[in-house]
Write a protein that holds these residues in place. Sequence first.
Motif, PDB file in Angstrom:
ATOM      1  N   SER A 111       3.603  11.689  -1.042  1.00  0.00           N
ATOM      2  CA  SER A 111       3.137  10.420  -0.496  1.00  0.00           C
ATOM      3  C   SER A 111       1.626  10.337  -0.644  1.00  0.00           C
ATOM      4  O   SER A 111       0.941  11.353  -0.810  1.00  0.00           O
ATOM      5  N   TYR A 135       0.519   4.627   1.512  1.00  0.00           N
ATOM      6  CA  TYR A 135       0.011   4.038   2.751  1.00  0.00           C
ATOM      7  C   TYR A 135      -1.457   3.682   2.554  1.00  0.00           C
ATOM      8  O   TYR A 135      -2.239   4.488   2.029  1.00  0.00           O
ATOM      9  N   PRO A 147       6.010   6.791  -1.317  1.00  0.00           N
ATOM     10  CA  PRO A 147       5.292   5.958  -0.345  1.00  0.00           C
ATOM     11  C   PRO A 147       3.779   5.985  -0.579  1.00  0.00           C
ATOM     12  O   PRO A 147       3.198   7.040  -0.839  1.00  0.00           O
ATOM     13  N   ASP A 183       9.021   5.060  -6.257  1.00  0.00           N
ATOM     14  CA  ASP A 183       9.512   5.086  -4.879  1.00  0.00           C
ATOM     15  C   ASP A 183       8.693   5.990  -3.958  1.00  0.00           C
ATOM     16  O   ASP A 183       9.041   6.184  -2.786  1.00  0.00           O
TER      17      ASP A 183
END
Length: 240
Positions: free
Chosen positions: A22, A48, A46, A44
Motif C-alpha cells: 500500500s 492513501y 491501495p 488494486d
Amino acid sequence: MFIAESPLVIGRALDGGCVPLSFLMETKHVEGKAAEILSRCPEDIPVYTAELDVLTQLTGFKLTRGMLCAMRRPALKSVAEICTNARRIAVLENVMNPTNIGAIFRSAAALGMDAVLLTAAGSDPLYRRASRVSMGTVFQVPWTYLPEDVSWQDTLHDLGFKTAAMALRDDTLPLSDPRLEKEPKLAVVLGTEGDGLANTTIEHCDYTVKIPMSHGVDSLNVAAASAVAFYQLGTLHNNV
C-alpha cells in the motif's frame, strides 16, 4: 513488512523485487513524482492520500519526499550465497545507528564493495531511515545476517576470505599496506559506534588495520571510516 520512504527508495526497492502492499502520499504526488512508480504496480494496491500537514500529524514526522510505501520483506539469502563471486565485502558488528547503516551501504555501493554482512544485534538495513539515507542502495548491495550459532570468522575463512579489523591498536597496518590489496578475497570488519570492535573479534581477524590520522584525532565516525576503507580496498580501486 517494512516501510520505504521517497520515490527513489521505493523505485529501487521495486527494482530489487520487493512487493508493494500500500502507499501513503501527498495528494499532489499521485499525478506527479509518484505516477511512474504507481504505473509499475498492480491497479488494486491501495493508495492513501492527504495534504502534507495531515500526513505529518498522522505519521509523527515530516515526510521528506511526501511518499511512503509498505512492502513485503524479501527472503534473506545465506552468507554463502551472498559471498558467491564476491571479492570485497563489509562486515558490520553491532552497528546500531540507522543513519550510519544507511551511509555505509551508500558507500559500499559507490566504492566497489560486493556485499555487506551484519550481526543480528545491529540496526536493520530496511528500517525506514536507514534505507532512505542509503538512497535505496540497501536494495542494490547484497546483504544478509551472520550466523549467531557459529563463528562467523570461521565461516568467512571457509569461504576463502581474509578478515581485516578496523581498530586502534599499536600493531595495526596502515590502510594502504600492499598486503591488503593483494588479498584475492577480503572482508573489512567495522565495529559499533563508540566501543568499536570486540577484542575477541580483533584477535580472530587476520589483519588489524587503521586509517592514519593527524591533529590528534584518533578515529572517524564508523560511516566516514567505512567510506575511506572501501575506497582504498574496494573493487573500484583494487583490480586484483
